[in-house]
Write a protein that holds these residues in place. Structure first.
Motif, PDB file in Angstrom:
ATOM      1  N   MET A   8       0.853  -1.096  -0.013  1.00  0.00           N
ATOM      2  CA  MET A   8       0.058  -0.090  -0.157  1.00  0.00           C
ATOM      3  C   MET A   8       0.810   1.239   0.115  1.00  0.00           C
ATOM      4  O   MET A   8       0.621   2.079  -0.827  1.00  0.00           O
ATOM      5  N   TYR A   9       1.977   1.116   0.826  1.00  0.00           N
ATOM      6  CA  TYR A   9       2.843   2.596   1.063  1.00  0.00           C
ATOM      7  C   TYR A   9       4.185   1.700   1.254  1.00  0.00           C
ATOM      8  O   TYR A   9       4.347   0.730   1.763  1.00  0.00           O
ATOM      9  N   GLU A  10       5.238   2.602   0.905  1.00  0.00           N
ATOM     10  CA  GLU A  10       6.756   2.370   1.163  1.00  0.00           C
ATOM     11  C   GLU A  10       6.850   2.173   2.689  1.00  0.00           C
ATOM     12  O   GLU A  10       7.472   1.531   3.297  1.00  0.00           O
ATOM     13  N   SER A  11       6.158   3.465   3.337  1.00  0.00           N
ATOM     14  CA  SER A  11       6.424   3.235   4.757  1.00  0.00           C
ATOM     15  C   SER A  11       5.418   4.432   5.273  1.00  0.00           C
ATOM     16  O   SER A  11       4.529   5.195   4.374  1.00  0.00           O
ATOM     17  N   MET A  12       5.213   4.384   6.478  1.00  0.00           N
ATOM     18  CA  MET A  12       4.148   5.213   6.988  1.00  0.00           C
ATOM     19  C   MET A  12       4.463   6.726   6.873  1.00  0.00           C
ATOM     20  O   MET A  12       3.809   7.570   6.552  1.00  0.00           O
ATOM     21  N   ALA A  13       5.717   6.916   6.686  1.00  0.00           N
ATOM     22  CA  ALA A  13       6.240   8.370   6.620  1.00  0.00           C
ATOM     23  C   ALA A  13       6.126   8.865   5.314  1.00  0.00           C
ATOM     24  O   ALA A  13       5.725   9.931   5.007  1.00  0.00           O
ATOM     25  N   GLU A  28       3.867  11.934   4.074  1.00  0.00           N
ATOM     26  CA  GLU A  28       4.241  12.933   3.157  1.00  0.00           C
ATOM     27  C   GLU A  28       3.276  13.292   1.993  1.00  0.00           C
ATOM     28  O   GLU A  28       3.174  14.092   1.577  1.00  0.00           O
ATOM     29  N   GLU A  29       2.939  11.937   1.627  1.00  0.00           N
ATOM     30  CA  GLU A  29       2.090  12.291   0.434  1.00  0.00           C
ATOM     31  C   GLU A  29       0.994  12.860   0.714  1.00  0.00           C
ATOM     32  O   GLU A  29       0.517  13.432  -0.263  1.00  0.00           O
ATOM     33  N   ILE A  30       0.234  12.641   1.694  1.00  0.00           N
ATOM     34  CA  ILE A  30      -0.957  13.152   2.102  1.00  0.00           C
ATOM     35  C   ILE A  30      -0.725  14.600   2.232  1.00  0.00           C
ATOM     36  O   ILE A  30      -1.434  15.573   1.587  1.00  0.00           O
ATOM     37  N   ALA A  31       0.407  15.087   2.873  1.00  0.00           N
ATOM     38  CA  ALA A  31       0.571  16.352   3.233  1.00  0.00           C
ATOM     39  C   ALA A  31       0.800  16.988   1.860  1.00  0.00           C
ATOM     40  O   ALA A  31       0.402  18.434   1.736  1.00  0.00           O
ATOM     41  N   LEU A  32       1.608  16.684   0.891  1.00  0.00           N
ATOM     42  CA  LEU A  32       1.916  17.120  -0.342  1.00  0.00           C
ATOM     43  C   LEU A  32       0.528  17.232  -1.283  1.00  0.00           C
ATOM     44  O   LEU A  32       0.350  18.328  -1.816  1.00  0.00           O
ATOM     45  N   SER A  33      -0.232  16.153  -1.303  1.00  0.00           N
ATOM     46  CA  SER A  33      -1.220  16.227  -2.247  1.00  0.00           C
ATOM     47  C   SER A  33      -2.611  17.154  -1.702  1.00  0.00           C
ATOM     48  O   SER A  33      -3.117  17.734  -2.499  1.00  0.00           O
ATOM     49  N   ALA A  34      -2.546  17.415  -0.321  1.00  0.00           N
ATOM     50  CA  ALA A  34      -3.357  18.394   0.302  1.00  0.00           C
ATOM     51  C   ALA A  34      -3.179  19.911  -0.063  1.00  0.00           C
ATOM     52  O   ALA A  34      -4.095  20.597  -0.027  1.00  0.00           O
ATOM     53  N   THR A  35      -1.999  20.017  -0.684  1.00  0.00           N
ATOM     54  CA  THR A  35      -1.756  21.293  -1.118  1.00  0.00           C
ATOM     55  C   THR A  35      -2.069  21.722  -2.548  1.00  0.00           C
ATOM     56  O   THR A  35      -2.072  22.823  -3.333  1.00  0.00           O
ATOM     57  N   LEU A  36      -2.350  20.609  -3.307  1.00  0.00           N
ATOM     58  CA  LEU A  36      -2.816  20.688  -4.608  1.00  0.00           C
ATOM     59  C   LEU A  36      -4.120  21.688  -4.890  1.00  0.00           C
ATOM     60  O   LEU A  36      -4.816  21.891  -3.875  1.00  0.00           O
ATOM     61  N   ALA A  47      -1.498  -2.051   5.484  1.00  0.00           N
ATOM     62  CA  ALA A  47      -0.394  -0.915   6.023  1.00  0.00           C
ATOM     63  C   ALA A  47      -0.031  -1.271   7.369  1.00  0.00           C
ATOM     64  O   ALA A  47       1.142  -0.822   7.716  1.00  0.00           O
ATOM     65  N   GLN A  48      -0.981  -1.697   8.259  1.00  0.00           N
ATOM     66  CA  GLN A  48      -0.586  -2.215   9.504  1.00  0.00           C
ATOM     67  C   GLN A  48       0.097  -3.526   9.689  1.00  0.00           C
ATOM     68  O   GLN A  48       0.229  -4.280  10.824  1.00  0.00           O
ATOM     69  N   GLY A  49       0.545  -4.240   8.602  1.00  0.00           N
ATOM     70  CA  GLY A  49       1.261  -5.521   8.527  1.00  0.00           C
ATOM     71  C   GLY A  49       0.449  -6.657   8.579  1.00  0.00           C
ATOM     72  O   GLY A  49       0.991  -7.718   8.782  1.00  0.00           O
ATOM     73  N   ARG A  50      -1.045  -6.599   8.587  1.00  0.00           N
ATOM     74  CA  ARG A  50      -1.904  -7.813   8.804  1.00  0.00           C
ATOM     75  C   ARG A  50      -1.908  -8.335   7.193  1.00  0.00           C
ATOM     76  O   ARG A  50      -1.877  -7.917   6.102  1.00  0.00           O
ATOM     77  N   THR A  51      -1.672  -9.730   7.386  1.00  0.00           N
ATOM     78  CA  THR A  51      -1.752 -10.630   5.871  1.00  0.00           C
ATOM     79  C   THR A  51      -3.232 -10.961   5.767  1.00  0.00           C
ATOM     80  O   THR A  51      -3.823 -11.449   6.897  1.00  0.00           O
ATOM     81  N   VAL A  52      -3.791 -10.581   4.770  1.00  0.00           N
ATOM     82  CA  VAL A  52      -5.443 -10.932   4.661  1.00  0.00           C
ATOM     83  C   VAL A  52      -5.550 -11.193   3.134  1.00  0.00           C
ATOM     84  O   VAL A  52      -4.813 -10.888   2.211  1.00  0.00           O
TER      85      VAL A  52
END
Ligand code: ZN
Length: 249
Positions: free
Chosen positions: A79-84, A88-96, A131-136
């Motif tokens: 889902m994501y490379e990391s939580m960081a 960062e992607e949320i913060a950046l996209s929020a400025t669009l 993203a929480q590391g659960r296998t589903v």
């Protein structure tokens, strides 16, 4: 393969997809009711503007799309490379610009639903990691998105209500929150909670053990309380004010 209708034939998956798509339609409707200027306003989530929430919901669709691609191809795409990186992607996209945020929301949602549509029956049980590391099984992405769009539509804070959320979604939320608290009970010394929904025939219990705290209200208001969105319409079974709920996720 590109199909015009869902390839999946399992009735539970079909019913789940319907609730996810209805939720997306509800969320998109609430979003479209907002003017560009209103994007700068606050949400019901402390510290989150609507811009950040809209970016997050759009990026969540993209992240879930990666899980379906993973299930379809066998090539690991988290889902994501990391939580960081996610934050960062949320913060950046929020400025669009507002129009770009609207496009992100629409395009990501369409891409997700197309990936679900084109996933063959046999692949729905393929395992992926959240993203929480659960296998589903990848089928879980449908519920993950359902929860996300219905609740965040309310979080947009322009008239969305838990009362509008379909009963199967509310009931699953109540069961899910109880079992999440149950798993953390010992580690976090949580009391045993139970829900007595005034508009349901049976109470929601996580264990056979007698409950320490019974909450009463409509199922929708209980779900609102349990997911940390306020205690309106909820009291304890003996009429006391509802306590602060433990965190959910
Ligand atoms: Zn979310």
């Amino acid at each position: 393969m590109v199909a015009r209708t869902d390839l999946v034939t399992h009735p539970a998956a079909i019913a789940g997809l319907l609730l996810a798509r209805r939720g997306q339609a509800y969320y998109s409707r609430k979003l479209n009711e907002l003017t560009d200027a209103e994007f700068d306003g606050a949400t019901l989530l402390p510290g989150w503007s609507r811009r950040e929430l809209i970016a997050h919901v759009g990026l969540n669709a993209r992240a879930l799309t990666r899980l379906i691609e993973w299930a379809a191809t066998g090539i690991e795409t988290p889902m994501y490379e990391s939580m960081a990186q996610r934050d960062e992607e949320i913060a950046l996209s929020a400025t669009l610009p507002a129009l770009a945020l609207r496009n992100l929301s629409d395009h990501a949602a369409i891409h997700l639903t197309v990936e679900w549509r084109d996933l063959p029956d046999a692949d729905w049980s393929n395992l992926v990691r959240t993203a929480q590391g659960r296998t589903v099984p990848v089928s879980e992405t449908v519920w993950m998105r359902t929860r996300e769009v219905w609740i965040h539509a309310v979080d947009l804070a322009n008239g969305g209500r838990f009362d509008d959320i379909p009963a199967p979604v509310i009931d699953r939320l109540l069961r899910e929150v109880l079992s999440a608290w149950d798993r953390r009970r010992v580690a976090e010394s949580l009391p045993v909670f139970a829900f007595e929904a005034t508009d349901r025939s049976a109470p929601f219990l996580s264990t056979d053990v007698t409950s320490d705290v019974v909450l009463r209200g409509t199922a929708a208001s209980l779900a609102q309380w349990a997911t940390g969105r306020g205690a309106e319409g909820v009291t304890t079974a003996v009429g006391q004010p509802a306590p602060e709920p433990p965190h959910w996720l």
